[in-house]
Design a protein around this motif. Structure first.
Motif, PDB file in Angstrom:
ATOM      1  N   GLY A 274       0.905  -1.434  -0.164  1.00 24.54           N
ATOM      2  CA  GLY A 274      -0.682  -0.008  -0.076  1.00 24.54           C
ATOM      3  C   GLY A 274       0.693   1.107  -0.350  1.00 24.54           C
ATOM      4  O   GLY A 274       0.362   2.091  -0.687  1.00 24.54           O
ATOM      5  N   ASN A 276       3.760   1.410  -1.166  1.00 21.30           N
ATOM      6  CA  ASN A 276       4.493   1.847  -2.828  1.00 21.30           C
ATOM      7  C   ASN A 276       4.302   2.465  -3.354  1.00 21.30           C
ATOM      8  O   ASN A 276       4.405   2.605  -4.021  1.00 21.30           O
ATOM      9  CB  ASN A 276       5.524   0.206  -2.261  1.00 21.30           C
ATOM     10  N   LEU A 277       2.419   1.585  -3.715  1.00 26.80           N
ATOM     11  CA  LEU A 277       1.833   2.049  -4.484  1.00 26.80           C
ATOM     12  C   LEU A 277       1.771   4.052  -3.987  1.00 26.80           C
ATOM     13  O   LEU A 277       1.821   4.311  -4.738  1.00 26.80           O
ATOM     14  CB  LEU A 277       0.761   1.330  -4.756  1.00 26.80           C
ATOM     15  N   LYS A 278       1.013   4.253  -3.455  1.00 24.84           N
ATOM     16  CA  LYS A 278       0.497   5.739  -2.799  1.00 24.84           C
ATOM     17  C   LYS A 278       1.684   6.414  -3.157  1.00 24.84           C
ATOM     18  O   LYS A 278       1.605   7.451  -4.154  1.00 24.84           O
ATOM     19  CB  LYS A 278       0.059   5.713  -1.169  1.00 24.84           C
ATOM     20  N   LEU A 279       3.235   6.215  -2.200  1.00 23.65           N
ATOM     21  CA  LEU A 279       4.235   6.960  -2.350  1.00 23.65           C
ATOM     22  C   LEU A 279       5.234   6.691  -4.195  1.00 23.65           C
ATOM     23  O   LEU A 279       5.947   7.708  -4.147  1.00 23.65           O
ATOM     24  CB  LEU A 279       5.030   7.156  -1.504  1.00 23.65           C
ATOM     25  N   ALA A 280       4.149   5.798  -4.632  1.00 27.11           N
ATOM     26  CA  ALA A 280       4.968   5.648  -6.741  1.00 27.11           C
ATOM     27  C   ALA A 280       5.975   4.959  -6.227  1.00 27.11           C
ATOM     28  O   ALA A 280       6.615   5.465  -7.332  1.00 27.11           O
ATOM     29  CB  ALA A 280       4.880   7.205  -6.607  1.00 27.11           C
ATOM     30  N   GLY A 282       6.705   1.976  -6.162  1.00 28.59           N
ATOM     31  CA  GLY A 282       7.342   1.291  -7.345  1.00 28.59           C
ATOM     32  C   GLY A 282       6.738  -0.188  -6.887  1.00 28.59           C
ATOM     33  O   GLY A 282       5.682  -0.105  -5.704  1.00 28.59           O
ATOM     34  N   VAL A 283       6.788  -1.823  -7.677  1.00 28.23           N
ATOM     35  CA  VAL A 283       6.219  -2.691  -7.083  1.00 28.23           C
ATOM     36  C   VAL A 283       7.245  -3.826  -7.425  1.00 28.23           C
ATOM     37  O   VAL A 283       8.407  -3.557  -7.642  1.00 28.23           O
ATOM     38  CB  VAL A 283       5.638  -3.210  -8.284  1.00 28.23           C
ATOM     39  N   LEU A 317      -3.655  -6.778  -1.302  1.00 27.57           N
ATOM     40  CA  LEU A 317      -2.736  -5.922  -2.655  1.00 27.57           C
ATOM     41  C   LEU A 317      -2.124  -6.728  -2.759  1.00 27.57           C
ATOM     42  O   LEU A 317      -1.525  -7.046  -3.982  1.00 27.57           O
ATOM     43  CB  LEU A 317      -2.247  -4.413  -1.538  1.00 27.57           C
ATOM     44  N   ILE A 321      -1.704  -7.504  -6.712  1.00 28.74           N
ATOM     45  CA  ILE A 321      -0.996  -6.180  -7.640  1.00 28.74           C
ATOM     46  C   ILE A 321       0.136  -7.257  -8.611  1.00 28.74           C
ATOM     47  O   ILE A 321       0.487  -7.139  -9.714  1.00 28.74           O
ATOM     48  CB  ILE A 321       0.062  -5.293  -7.065  1.00 28.74           C
ATOM     49  N   LYS A 323      -0.335 -10.665  -9.340  1.00 27.89           N
ATOM     50  CA  LYS A 323      -0.856 -10.888 -10.753  1.00 27.89           C
ATOM     51  C   LYS A 323      -0.564  -9.966 -11.759  1.00 27.89           C
ATOM     52  O   LYS A 323      -0.605 -10.476 -13.238  1.00 27.89           O
ATOM     53  CB  LYS A 323      -2.344 -11.594 -10.641  1.00 27.89           C
ATOM     54  N   GLY A 324      -1.042  -8.299 -11.325  1.00 26.86           N
ATOM     55  CA  GLY A 324      -1.714  -7.634 -12.588  1.00 26.86           C
ATOM     56  C   GLY A 324       0.046  -6.865 -13.144  1.00 26.86           C
ATOM     57  O   GLY A 324      -0.229  -6.526 -14.569  1.00 26.86           O
ATOM     58  N   VAL A 325       0.674  -7.108 -12.577  1.00 21.47           N
ATOM     59  CA  VAL A 325       1.326  -6.188 -13.010  1.00 21.47           C
ATOM     60  C   VAL A 325       3.142  -7.106 -14.046  1.00 21.47           C
ATOM     61  O   VAL A 325       3.202  -6.740 -14.968  1.00 21.47           O
ATOM     62  CB  VAL A 325       2.555  -5.637 -12.062  1.00 21.47           C
TER      63      VAL A 325
END
Lengths: 432, 432
Positions: A274, A276-280, A282-283, A317, A321, A323-325
């Motif tokens: 959460g 890492n996504l919000k602060l951009a 990365g994954v 999450l 995430i 899977k999607g990425v």
């Protein structure tokens, strides 16, 4: 010793040999002494008999990275780059935090975590006596560490290190063993190398693990290379950090070689999807980390970058995430994600008797109300918990054999007072 | 006409001129007739006075893509590739669905949606009379369409099209206007071109919009190129689909040129982040779509691929994943994400008086209990709703001026019966 039996329950155990059990669980003192389909024999007498129908019981969630006091800054700065957010919003406000503010913010966070089913949390912050006291009072299990930033004079460095050592020494094993401690250089970019080495030496002296932030952003990795000629993993390896048992937060930007190094030293990664996504940021390469055999767990990070402390959301999450990425629909399965949030969370902080519903394990578990539309039909409860449940489905929380939440109400903290004091602290800080 | 006033409330309006109001709202019949900081003048008499303290009122969530009956298959197949999941798990089970099953699954979904704050939903499925009846009964607003798959004989194609036309004609504008309808070729890969053209002609004849799946997976795009020599956007453009007002579900795999085409035709995209992640379909180019001025909204898709119908979760995913994947921390802000889930959701299905708390708008709104730890401190409520709230924070739901949920209880459906019948249907289907 108090003896409790839960009957007619649905148990999601995190024990691979019997992942789902429809039956009974017995708790004596702070341990699970029986779990099975049949009633335990011989029939005994119990101090408390609980009808578990309509409830799903599972291990409590383990939050392996956070800064509880930062809940005071929830919603204070959103949708900004990490460095700007830290330098312009977080650090100026945090600079004003007194022990009283840390107490107020931490208690707000602990209340939120307990009600959402988190039974153990890791905290790295300042004024850690306040955090430890909140753990004592609330009944939560905690792995605590005074995070030190070394961008200051030698005198201030010395004082901070002494404080971190005193805290770690005084509190390790306290509250019937519910509290353990670690030593924490905040990060490679906020601590000079020689200071990190001194913290490592202190961890050796105290025989304690190390917790630090590492490779959270690409910029941080590049700056480490620019400043020290090494990426953060090699830098910390060189400074001896990994000679101690180590839990690293984030680990977003890692090469294949770095993953191998982390595996070799048995370094554990607290994945914070959460934040890492919000602060951009990365994954993180979680499928690769898991494939390499690195022990991965989940953390919320502070509420200022999340913005809640909802571990069921982090579990979901983690399952979604990657899977999607990656484009791989079998990356991080539901049961794998749930393991990261429970059993592997406990293992990540060296708790070997927490994180599963199994005879001999500590009685750290939660109950969810499954008599609700989003848990129907009764197909696969692991899937339902990971993909469908929300934190507010948690009705009851037991930690170390003690009920801390019943029917959605926290028994150990005065909820109204906690909310009021957090609001007061926030208003005082913004008025300064 | 019933007249209700809500006093001392916190209102998140989605009206850009006054996004947050601390004050009063008046509902007369099915419309909002006043909202403001001061009490309305002259002081009137009200059938109901509601004390709004401790509550946040906001527009109801609008779910612009789904298949409600699929909740019967929640947890029945997880962590599989889209085509395998469809062909081996979903389609064989769906093939056995009777009208009674669609009724049971849809009612389960509608109950879940209402309790989670969704006030309008789009549904594309079979046995649509059952879906419309569930909308009538429950009080939810619905935009419904019989989705047709054309991989069958001409006779069966004809029968399906006739059924879709009859449904669309009979139900459009029913239930005091709460129900509207569309025409739906299921997708370019499940309908031959000439069949799509016939459906488009029917939509022209009925003066109704079109809803379809498009460019959900990279494989589907490639197969469209292989089969027809065109990517799906050009293919549908050529078949005249975009000559009708169109709402497309997914739109994950789009080129810059395709985004321009969609903008030119004012095609709307229902972004389904949870489903796209879980099925590993990818991450839609939402920042680029928004920048190009395409109207984007949010959908859950069916519960079998999500696995809940929690629109607050979709809002949060929309705000989180595009930051993490693009590396841009200002991609899709909290307020933008919330707009996609409310006002832009309504606009996407051509409802111009739904989706904001504003004088003259339909009274479709929800209340959240904000007297909880995760809503403290009181900093930014838009941020708190997007990044911190969960569906179960919703306590009250009003649609078209009628309370359908109060204090977390659905007033229009028998919850026990809905859950029981869904479980029965699932057990019958698996026993077949």
């Amino acid at each position: 010793m108090k003896k409790t039996i839960i009957e007619n329950g649905t148990f999601l155990t995190m024990n691979e040999e019997a992942p789902m059990i429809q039956g009974c669980m017995v708790i004596e003192g702070n341990r699970i002494t029986y779990i099975g389909e049949e009633a335990p024999l011989p029939a005994g007498s119990y101090d408390e008999r609980i009808d578990g129908s309509g409830k799903l019981f599972m291990p409590g969630l383990v939050n392996t990275h956070g800064h509880a006091a930062m809940s005071l800054l929830r919603g204070y700065g959103d949708d900004m780059a990490l460095q700007v957010w830290l330098q312009e919003k977080m650090w100026p406000m945090e600079g004003k935090f007194t022990a009283q503010d840390v107490r107020a913010g931490t208690r707000l966070s602990v209340l939120e975590m307990l009600k959402g089913g988190t039974t153990t949390f890791v905290d790295m912050y300042d004024h850690m006596n306040e955090v430890a006291n909140a753990a004592v009072e609330s009944g939560i299990r905690a792995c605590l560490t005074r995070g030190v930033i070394g961008l200051c004079s030698r005198e201030v460095q010395d004082a901070k290190l002494a404080e971190a050592i005193a805290f770690a020494k005084n509190w390790h094993g306290q509250a019937d063993g519910r509290i353990t401690t670690m030593m924490s250089p905040h990060s490679p970019y906020t601590c000079p190398p020689d200071y990190i080495e001194r913290i490592v030496q202190a961890a050796h002296d105290l025989n304690l693990p190390i917790h630090t932030h590492m490779s959270e952003t690409a910029r941080e990795v590049q700056e480490n290379v620019d400043q020290y000629g090494l990426r953060p993993v090699a830098h910390l390896e060189k400074l001896g950090v990994f000679s101690r048992p180590t839990l690293v937060a984030h680990g977003v930007h890692l090469t294949d070689e770095e993953i191998e190094v982390l595996k070799r030293y048995d370094v554990r990664i607290s994945h914070n999807p959460g934040s890492n996504l919000k602060l951009a940021s990365g994954v993180a390469r979680v499928p690769e980390l898991l494939k390499a055999g690195v022990l991965v767990s989940l953390g919320t990070d502070g509420a200022a970058s999340n913005n809640n402390l909802d571990m069921l959301e982090e579990v979901r999450l983690a399952a979604l995430i990657h899977k999607g990425v990656s484009g791989d629909p079998v990356a991080v399965s539901a049961s794998e994600a749930l393991k990261l949030g429970t059993l592997d969370g406990a293992r990540s902080i060296w708790l070997d008797d927490v994180g599963a519903l199994q005879q001999g394990m500590k009685a750290d578990f939660i109950a969810l109300d499954i008599d609700q539309p989003h848990f129907y039909p009764r197909t696969n409860f692991i899937s339902h918990v990971v993909y469908s449940a929300v934190s507010k489905d948690v009705t009851d929380v037991c930690i170390d054999g003690r009920w801390v939440v019943r029917k959605g109400e926290c028994l150990t903290m005065d909820e109204e007072k906690v909310k009021f004091e957090a609001q007061q602290s926030f208003e005082r800080l913004t008025a300064l």
